[in-house]
Design an enzyme around this catalytic site. Structure first.
Site, short mmCIF file in Angstrom:
data_model
loop_
_atom_site.label_atom_id
_atom_site.label_comp_id
_atom_site.label_asym_id
_atom_site.label_seq_id
_atom_site.Cartn_x
_atom_site.Cartn_y
_atom_site.Cartn_z
N GLY A 42 0.77 -1.24 0.00
CA GLY A 42 0.00 0.00 0.00
C GLY A 42 0.79 1.28 0.00
O GLY A 42 0.38 2.27 -0.59
N ASP A 101 -4.36 1.79 11.00
CA ASP A 101 -5.72 1.44 11.37
C ASP A 101 -5.70 0.95 12.82
O ASP A 101 -5.70 1.76 13.75
CB ASP A 101 -6.20 0.36 10.38
CG ASP A 101 -7.67 0.06 10.45
OD1 ASP A 101 -8.24 0.14 11.55
OD2 ASP A 101 -8.26 -0.29 9.43
N THR A 102 -5.61 -0.34 13.05
CA THR A 102 -5.57 -0.87 14.41
C THR A 102 -4.26 -0.53 15.11
O THR A 102 -4.20 -0.45 16.32
CB THR A 102 -5.75 -2.40 14.42
OG1 THR A 102 -4.64 -3.00 13.75
CG2 THR A 102 -7.07 -2.81 13.80
N ASP A 157 -5.66 -0.65 -1.61
CA ASP A 157 -6.49 -1.52 -2.45
C ASP A 157 -7.66 -2.12 -1.71
O ASP A 157 -7.76 -2.05 -0.49
CB ASP A 157 -5.64 -2.64 -3.02
CG ASP A 157 -5.33 -3.69 -1.97
OD1 ASP A 157 -5.63 -4.87 -2.20
OD2 ASP A 157 -4.77 -3.34 -0.90
N ARG A 163 -5.68 0.39 -6.47
CA ARG A 163 -4.42 1.02 -6.06
C ARG A 163 -4.04 2.19 -6.96
O ARG A 163 -3.39 3.12 -6.53
CB ARG A 163 -3.27 0.01 -6.10
CG ARG A 163 -3.28 -1.01 -5.03
CD ARG A 163 -1.97 -1.82 -5.07
NE ARG A 163 -2.09 -3.04 -4.32
CZ ARG A 163 -1.97 -3.14 -3.00
NH1 ARG A 163 -1.77 -2.07 -2.29
NH2 ARG A 163 -2.09 -4.32 -2.40
#
Length: 174
Positions: A42, A101-102, A157, A163
């Protein structure tokens, strides 16, 4: 079926933020031996744009760490598919990711690389999804804070698609 729900950041907004982050990094690391570690897949677009705007020579390496696979939710299992090749002992390392994110992937990588004796180990992320954080990790540089939406584009993605979008968009799954 997946559809674009809304564009969160257009090309110009992203470019402006990347320039801002590169200026901060250039100022903070001037005269230091810096290694940028791109977290694949990413962060490839973000890393490429960021490194071209850093004002001094920096080394580059790649780590492929994933917790998503083909899904839109984290598996909470971090898989290292490719490790860096560089010896980071005594170097300043900046982990580059498109989104946090987490926090579990970044936490895993910070611990992994911290054991290898770098002179410094910090992070830069373009997107910060704080509402989903399960592990607190230090972010030295961050671009935009985003809501709890699944995003694609600018290297990110969904099932290996989207992407190549030049903007960042939230998607809706039908």
């Amino acid at each position: 079926m997946i559809e674009i729900q809304e564009i969160l950041f257009d090309e110009q907004a992203i470019e402006n933020k990347v320039r801002e982050l590169a200026a901060e990094i250039s100022r903070d690391y001037a005269g230091k031996d810096l290694l940028l570690v791109c977290i694949l897949k990413g962060a490839i677009t973000f890393t490429a744009d960021l490194m071209r705007r850093i004002t001094f020579p920096a080394a580059l390496d790649f780590v492929h760490a994933s917790s998503y696979g083909a899904s839109t939710s984290s598996s909470r299992r971090i898989l290292i598919k490719k490790d860096i090749e560089a010896d980071i002992r005594g170097k300043h390392v900046l982990l580059v990711d498109c989104i946090i994110d987490t926090g579990e992937t970044m936490d895993c990588l910070l611990k992994r690389f911290g054991e290898r004796g770098p002179a410094g180990l910090k992070t830069v992320v373009l997107l910060d999804k704080t509402s989903r954080r399960t592990v607190e990790v230090p972010l030295a540089y961050k671009g935009f804070e985003i809501p709890d939406k699944f995003v694609v584009g600018y290297g990110m993605d969904c099932g290996e698609k989207y992407r190549t979008l030049p903007y960042i968009a939230a998607i809706r799954q039908a």
